[in-house]
Design an enzyme around this catalytic site. Structure first.
Site, short mmCIF file in Angstrom:
data_model
loop_
_atom_site.label_atom_id
_atom_site.label_comp_id
_atom_site.label_asym_id
_atom_site.label_seq_id
_atom_site.Cartn_x
_atom_site.Cartn_y
_atom_site.Cartn_z
N GLU A 146 0.83 -1.20 0.00
CA GLU A 146 0.00 0.00 0.00
C GLU A 146 0.87 1.25 0.00
O GLU A 146 0.61 2.21 -0.74
CB GLU A 146 -0.93 -0.01 1.21
CG GLU A 146 -2.01 1.05 1.19
CD GLU A 146 -2.98 0.92 2.34
OE1 GLU A 146 -3.86 1.79 2.44
OE2 GLU A 146 -2.87 -0.04 3.14
N GLY A 150 -8.47 4.66 7.47
CA GLY A 150 -9.21 4.49 8.71
C GLY A 150 -8.52 3.55 9.67
O GLY A 150 -8.63 3.70 10.89
N ALA A 151 -7.76 2.57 9.14
CA ALA A 151 -7.15 1.55 9.99
C ALA A 151 -5.63 1.53 9.96
O ALA A 151 -5.01 0.90 10.80
CB ALA A 151 -7.69 0.17 9.62
N SER A 152 -5.00 2.19 8.98
CA SER A 152 -3.54 2.19 8.93
C SER A 152 -3.04 3.50 8.33
O SER A 152 -3.79 4.26 7.73
CB SER A 152 -3.02 1.01 8.10
OG SER A 152 -3.34 1.18 6.72
N THR A 153 -1.75 3.73 8.51
CA THR A 153 -1.10 4.89 7.91
C THR A 153 0.26 4.46 7.39
O THR A 153 0.90 3.58 7.97
CB THR A 153 -0.98 6.06 8.91
OG1 THR A 153 -0.46 7.21 8.23
CG2 THR A 153 -0.08 5.72 10.08
N GLN A 154 0.70 5.05 6.27
CA GLN A 154 1.95 4.67 5.62
C GLN A 154 2.84 5.89 5.38
O GLN A 154 2.34 6.97 5.07
CB GLN A 154 1.68 4.01 4.25
CG GLN A 154 1.10 2.62 4.31
CD GLN A 154 -0.36 2.58 4.73
OE1 GLN A 154 -0.76 1.86 5.64
NE2 GLN A 154 -1.19 3.39 4.07
#
Length: 485
Positions: free
Chosen positions: A165, A194-198
């Site tokens: 991602e 909403g559930a992860s960040t990169q």
């Protein structure tokens, strides 16, 4: 005539040599026009809170050019993200039908069978897979059933990793900005769902200390050693759950507006892989949250979800994760953009300074809930009520989590679209799966349709001239004989 014939023969030789370099253009036949029709690709982004369908278009003869693929349609799927249908998995597939029908209207019917369609599921499905793999598989099966029933060329539905991602988001923004074919270097990518960040960028530091955060790409003849990391459970929705899990019972919550009230079931909060302790044995079944809009206290409570107590590397972000020194410009998209744009903190020119962004969020959080609700009556209450938390979380994540100081903050550009295309991971995903970005720089640029036709006309004229001169040289008409003696 003999000398002129030599010149024309030489021109003809060069002309024929040029024509032999055109590998992709058929010499004759009706297929020649088909090569220049547009081509299409469809990608569904199955996120934790919702699914978006994107339709991309590009001219076939420019398939390996950067910046030529552009988005022609985005369709937001009604209802939940596919991971939200864990209790009724068939509905996950049915929810996509409206947008698939919309795609059939956008893509011309004669191109349906050749148009690939992909679905990539992100952190919501990664969490569901951790919680119950068999249910996650049933959700994907329901999705595949719907996509296979469409007239398009279904290429697969799968859960992509956090590393993928991050990498595909980096490819997307640099492709759209034209960075892969320029000398100005690449931009980093900041993605928030909403559930992860990169976070993904090319650091100066080599080699990258943590190999699990290192990716290597060769694109257009250039090598890129890319750092990337995905923080599962640190998307804005799951980060709010993490924050709330540190609180007990009825309380004033500094991350909601004064006068706001929310009641949450404990079971909804703790039955989640992101909450490390699992469902706790508490003497109450609900949380009663009452907002008091205190930005500074909100930020303090958010800081508790970032563990910065230890770092096994030369430098870290949080939770012991390696992070090299920040390098270059960054594009921040998805929820980074949506939240900051709502707060009027995005600009096409110079970025809003960090201190102004902080004061803006602080002022917004302190506003009474009834006043905010009256000003934005068309926004759903759940989303509107969480902008205070989300804005505070973004500032805390970027400044304290990643180390964007006041100076480095100026290198962040919040991106909604680049040209006509949304910034995000979906375009990079399609480019990778269709091999549309070559590892090596193409040796020669394919001719356009107009250039090809022009070259054919020129060569035809040269050929006619050669034949005419040959005839004149051998037959020597009487009117020319005196001049030739």
């Amino acid at each position: 005539v003999h000398d002129l014939g030599k010149v024309v023969a030489m021109l003809l030789s060069h002309c024929l040599a040029s024509l032999t370099t055109i590998h992709s253009v058929p010499c004759i036949g009706p297929e020649i026009t088909g090569l220049f029709y547009p081509q299409y690709g469809i990608v569904l982004d199955a996120g934790s809170s919702h699914t978006n369908l994107y339709v991309y278009e590009w001219p076939a003869e420019k398939e390996n050019d950067t910046g030529v693929v552009h988005q022609v349609e985005v369709c937001k799927v009604e209802g939940l993200g596919i991971s939200g249908y864990s209790h009724d998995t068939e509905k996950a597939g049915l929810s996509l039908q409206h947008c698939m029908k919309r795609a059939q209207e956008v893509v011309p019917e004669q191109h349906h069978r050749e148009t690939p369609v992909y679905l990539g599921a992100t952190a919501g499905m990664r969490l569901l897979s951790l919680q119950n793999r068999s249910i996650a598989d049933r959700v994907l099966s329901a999705v595949e059933k719907t996509l296979r029933s469409s007239p398009f060329n279904f290429q697969g539905a799968r859960v992509i990793s956090g590393q993928e991602e991050g990498a595909y988001g980096w490819i997307t923004i640099n492709y759209l900005l034209g960075n892969f074919k320029s000398s100005r270097g690449t931009s980093g990518a900041l993605d928030l769902g909403g559930a992860s960040t990169q976070i993904t960028f090319v650091p100066d530091q080599e080699p990258i200390e943590s190999q699990e955060n290192s990716l290597h790409f060769r694109l257009y003849g250039k090598n890129y050693n890319v750092y990337t990391h995905s923080f599962l459970c640190y998307g804005k929705d799951q980060a709010l759950r993490l924050k709330l899990s540190t609180q007990n019972g009825s309380l004033l919550d500094p991350c909601f507006h004064p006068g706001y009230l929310r009641i949450m079931n404990i079971s909804d909060l703790y039955t989640n892989p992101c909450i490390a302790n699992g469902e706790q044995q508490l003497p109450f079944t609900q949380l009663h949250l009452q907002g008091n809009g205190d930005y500074q206290r909100c930020r303090m409570t958010i800081q508790k979800i970032f563990n910065t107590s230890s770092c096994p590397y030369s430098s870290c972000s949080f939770n012991g994760i390696f992070l090299p020194p920040l390098q270059g410009e960054f594009g921040a998209f998805s929820a980074f953009y949506f939240v900051m744009n709502f707060l009027n903190l995005t600009t096409e020119k110079s970025p809003v300074p960090l201190d102004k962004a902080t004061s803006t969020v602080e002022s917004f959080c302190s506003r009474p809930w009834h006043e905010v609700k009256a000003e934005f009556p068309k926004i759903k209450e759940k989303y509107l009520s969480e902008y205070c938390f989300s804005g505070t979380y973004i500032l805390s994540l970027l400044e304290n989590g990643y180390g964007f100081t006041m100076e480095k903050w100026q290198n962040i550009q919040f991106l909604g679209k680049i040209g006509s295309s949304d910034a995000g991971w979906t375009l990079g995903y399609m480019l990778n799966l269709t091999n549309m970005i070559p590892a090596e720089k193409p040796p020669t640029r394919p001719l356009s349709h107009a250039s090809y036709v022009g070259l054919m006309v020129f060569c035809s004229l040269v050929l006619v001239a050669v034949l005419l001169l040959s005839w004149l040289a051998f037959h020597k008409p009487k009117c020319l004989q005196k001049g030739l003696i």
